[in-house]
Design a protein around this motif. Structure first.
Motif, short mmCIF file in Angstrom:
data_model
loop_
_atom_site.label_atom_id
_atom_site.label_comp_id
_atom_site.label_asym_id
_atom_site.label_seq_id
_atom_site.Cartn_x
_atom_site.Cartn_y
_atom_site.Cartn_z
N ALA A 189 88.10 89.44 -21.48
CA ALA A 189 88.50 90.84 -21.65
C ALA A 189 89.78 90.96 -22.46
CB ALA A 189 88.65 91.54 -20.30
N HIS B 250 85.71 95.65 -22.63
CA HIS B 250 87.13 95.67 -22.99
C HIS B 250 87.51 96.71 -24.03
CE1 HIS B 250 85.09 92.93 -25.84
NE2 HIS B 250 85.98 93.37 -26.73
N CYS C 291 81.47 95.05 -24.93
CA CYS C 291 81.56 94.15 -23.79
C CYS C 291 81.26 92.72 -24.26
CB CYS C 291 80.56 94.54 -22.70
SG CYS C 291 80.43 96.33 -22.35
#
Length: 276
Positions: A162, A145, A157
């Motif tokens: 996200a 993200h 990540c």
């Protein structure tokens, strides 16, 4: 006659005195022998006790060696009121975890696989958490993200929702329902986070490591507050391609970076069996 009797009596007294002297001498010898035997027995007991003590200590050392291959991990569950709809309750890993050997982390992305070597001697609890989360498909079909390209060079990540907006674990609402202590902090390394390491995000407070991680694709100066989980062994070219494509600057200057323009989707994350 009187003289003869006196001589006989004197002789008798002399014999008696000799016998008594001999008996006393034998008694002294007997006592000396008993003392020697007693001392020998005492010495034998001391030696035997020493041998037992050494053997016992040796057994303890053996037991310590036998148990030194495991680590005690503490998992702190988040209170219910602090959880969000994106918080995933996937149970807790075990408290006793191996701290000998290595594991291979494989991050199978839409751009290709990225692998990392994890040394359990350095991060037994972090590795155990990843192994547990991976077994629950926690990371599957999630996006990396956040990308930072200036000052730091990292791809972040590990937030299944996200929704992460910044550096810290709490900047993303998705994660497991537990936190745990930081490990393997690079306090003596310069730079602390060189290109090729994979490390863990946290909230900035001790004991706040969760599921978010970042891959360093260029030497980065950060305070040594983040667990170094392992070293990337393949796929750095993928991460550098993502870095080169840049980000959308969605998080502004305060948080830094933004969503990667080159989307990275973790199709599956797995942890191998312990090797060595």
């Amino acid at each position: 006659m009187t003289s003869t009797r006196e001589r006989q009596r004197a002789a008798a007294r002399a014999r008696l005195e000799r016998e008594m002297a001999e008996r006393a001498a034998k008694a002294r010898k007997r006592r000396q022998m008993q003392a020697i035997v007693g001392a020998g027995a005492a010495l034998l007991l001391v030696v035997a006790g020493t041998v037992w003590l050494v053997t016992s200590l040796g057994d303890d050392e053996t037991d310590t060696t036998a148990t030194s291959g495991t680590a005690l991990c503490v998992w702190n569950e988040s209170p219910a009121e602090q959880r969000t709809p994106q918080t995933k309750d996937v149970g807790l890993p075990g408290t006793q975890q191996p701290k000998v050997g290595t594991q291979t982390m494989t991050i199978d992305t839409n751009l290709g696989p990225i692998t990392a070597k994890v040394n359990l001697a350095d991060t037994p609890c972090t590795a155990a958490s990843f192994t547990h989360l991976a077994s629950k498909n926690f990371f599957d079909n999630s996006k990396c993200h956040r990308l930072v390209t200036e000052g730091l060079k990292v791809l972040q990540c590990g937030d299944p929702s996200a929704t992460g907006k910044g550096w810290r674990e709490t900047d993303g609402t998705g994660g497991p329902h537990y936190r745990f202590a930081e490990e393997n902090l690079p306090t003596d390394k310069r730079p602390p986070y060189p290109e090729g390491v994979i490390a863990m995000a946290n909230s900035g407070q001790p004991g706040s490591t969760g599921s978010q991680f970042f891959i360093v694709y260029g030497d980065s100066q950060l305070d040594a507050n983040y667990t170094v989980l392992g070293t990337i062994t393949s796929g750095m070219d993928i991460v550098k391609q993502v870095g080169a494509a840049g980000h959308d600057n969605a998080f502004g200057q305060q948080a830094g970076g933004g969503h990667p323009k080159k989307e990275v989707v973790i199709k599956k994350l797995t942890m191998s069996a312990v090797q060595g």
